[in-house]
Design an enzyme around this catalytic site. Structure first.
Site, PDB file in Angstrom:
ATOM      1  N   CYS A  95       0.811  -1.222   0.000  1.00 55.59           N
ATOM      2  CA  CYS A  95       0.000   0.000   0.000  1.00 55.59           C
ATOM      3  C   CYS A  95       0.845   1.273   0.000  1.00 55.59           C
ATOM      4  O   CYS A  95       0.398   2.318  -0.474  1.00 55.59           O
ATOM      5  CB  CYS A  95      -0.920   0.026   1.214  1.00 55.59           C
ATOM      6  SG  CYS A  95      -1.798  -1.521   1.516  1.00 55.59           S
ATOM      7  N   HIS A 347      -8.681   2.802  -3.141  1.00 57.68           N
ATOM      8  CA  HIS A 347      -7.286   2.573  -2.748  1.00 57.68           C
ATOM      9  C   HIS A 347      -6.598   1.691  -3.786  1.00 57.68           C
ATOM     10  O   HIS A 347      -6.358   0.507  -3.562  1.00 57.68           O
ATOM     11  CB  HIS A 347      -7.274   1.926  -1.359  1.00 57.68           C
ATOM     12  CG  HIS A 347      -5.925   1.532  -0.845  1.00 57.68           C
ATOM     13  ND1 HIS A 347      -4.737   2.094  -1.293  1.00 57.68           N
ATOM     14  CD2 HIS A 347      -5.568   0.618   0.107  1.00 57.68           C
ATOM     15  CE1 HIS A 347      -3.732   1.541  -0.646  1.00 57.68           C
ATOM     16  NE2 HIS A 347      -4.207   0.637   0.205  1.00 57.68           N
ATOM     17  N   CYS A 377      -1.276   2.833   6.428  1.00 54.03           N
ATOM     18  CA  CYS A 377      -0.882   1.496   6.851  1.00 54.03           C
ATOM     19  C   CYS A 377      -0.481   0.690   5.618  1.00 54.03           C
ATOM     20  O   CYS A 377      -0.797   1.061   4.487  1.00 54.03           O
ATOM     21  CB  CYS A 377      -2.011   0.808   7.607  1.00 54.03           C
ATOM     22  SG  CYS A 377      -3.508   0.503   6.644  1.00 54.03           S
TER      23      CYS A 377
END
Length: 391
Positions: A95, A347, A377
């Site tokens: 991520c 995302h 995160c």
């Protein structure tokens, strides 16, 4: 503010509108083309820079196979028509990939290894399924909970540890859509979005100007009726309080202050601090807490000094514990994700780091803010944070 020659400055930033991965506006657009067209648009509005002066292009991408494989950064660079003398690398910190690209560029500039970097990232989650061809080592189970590989279950666990209620999650999810819809209506994303051709529901080519993912009519009541997405018996995390699966690309033009001055380009902000941290994979969503604490300490700042925060909304169940332990819950309406977040915008893994940092800069300019934090995160237990200061 007076800048030092090797201060790292962000000169410009841009992103595509976010598209839904399932039958969305980019279903007929490749990931490399999403990125290449974005880069073309970003460089066009910074004509003082000769692209041959770019020291490296660093592009985040997580699912590096198919159209996103074979060093997709280099393929994007060639597709965008940049000089063959400009190198390119693809980075993968799940991520945090594109924020990690930003950090690598910044560190290189600070060290004097280069002056101009094109950074960003892409993820076409509609074309490259994140669940296919993943083969974790069974032996990991000796040291890590097997469920740690399920991001949704880690969010469930984190919410249990911190006493986050289903109602609070639903309120947070509805807020994300409301804030993003308001930002769109008020033209707040105009600085960062570069429109591009996609396809409408009938398959006809159309100019995509806005995020396809925002649902302005989202309510707490509607979200409260959704079933748990990851733990059917007693779970609280739903699709409505999770980041959307989307397609998109984002980019930033990063330079030394000396090079920006030489080219006559006006910096928007400088990188004040950067940090990474690791946490137990079972609570992977908690990573922004130690990463942000480390970045603040490195800069000699406290959270009270920060005017605006962009926290990637992997899950409401993850974001709320982070905000609680960073002492930001009470300040959320004034400081945090004021233009919505990943629950509304999505995302796309490789894209999100520079996307949220760009949105942070948009908010800071609108609010005349001085200091901002972007943080996220990272799957399997990491956190990454960037602190920027407007100049």
């Amino acid at each position: 503010m007076s800048l030092q020659p090797r201060d790292v400055v962000i000169v410009d930033y841009a992103r595509t509108p976010m598209g839904r991965s399932k039958n969305g506006c980019y279903r007929n657009v490749r990931a490399d083309d999403l990125s290449a067209d974005l880069i073309t648009g970003l460089l066009a509005r910074n004509a003082a820079l000769d692209p041959a002066q770019i020291d490296d292009m660093i592009w985040g991408c997580v699912m590096q196979r198919g159209e996103q494989g074979f060093n997709v950064a280099r393929n994007i660079l060639l597709r965008a028509g940049l000089p063959h003398t400009v190198p390119a690398q693809t980075v993968n910190r799940l991520c945090g990939s594109s924020m990690s690209a930003l950090h690598t560029a910044a560190a290189n500039i600070m060290a004097g290894l280069g002056d101009v970097y094109l950074v960003g990232g892409v993820e076409h989650m509609g074309h490259i399924d994140m669940n296919q061809h993943v083969d974790p080592n069974p032996a990991l189970g000796h040291s890590v909970a097997q469920a740690a590989g399920s991001m949704g279950l880690t969010a469930e666990y984190l919410s249990l540890l911190h006493g986050i209620t289903r109602e609070a999650m639903d309120e947070f999810g509805a807020r994300s859509h409301r804030k993003a819809a308001e930002a769109t209506e008020q033209g707040k994303f105009a600085r960062e979005i570069i429109a591009r051709i996609g396809h409408d529901e009938t398959g006809a080519p159309t100019l995509i100007k806005h995020d396809e993912t925002i649902r302005p009519d989202t309510t707490v009541e509607a979200l409260s009726k959704l079933k748990p997405a990851f733990n059917p018996k007693g779970g609280t995390v739903t699709a409505g309080t999770s980041s959307q699966i989307t397609d998109g690309a984002s980019s930033m033009l990063v330079m030394s202050a000396a090079k920006a001055a030489e080219l006559g380009l006006t910096p928007i902000a400088k990188i004040r601090s950067m940090a990474l941290a690791g946490v137990d994979p079972s609570i992977m969503g908690y990573g922004p807490v130690p990463a942000t604490q480390k970045a603040l300490a490195n800069a000699g700042l406290s959270i009270e000094d920060i005017d605006v925060v962009e926290l990637n909304e992997a899950f409401a169940a993850q974001a709320l514990p982070v905000l609680k332990d960073l002492n930001l819950l009470d300040a959320m309406e004034d400081k945090v994700n004021l233009y919505g977040g990943a629950i509304a915008l999505g995302h796309p893994f490789g894209c999100s780091g520079t996307r949220i940092t760009g949105t942070l800069l948009s908010v800071m300019q609108d609010k005349d803010a001085t200091l901002g934090v972007s943080t996220m995160c990272i799957g399997l237990g990491q956190g990454i944070t960037t602190i920027v200061e407007r100049v």
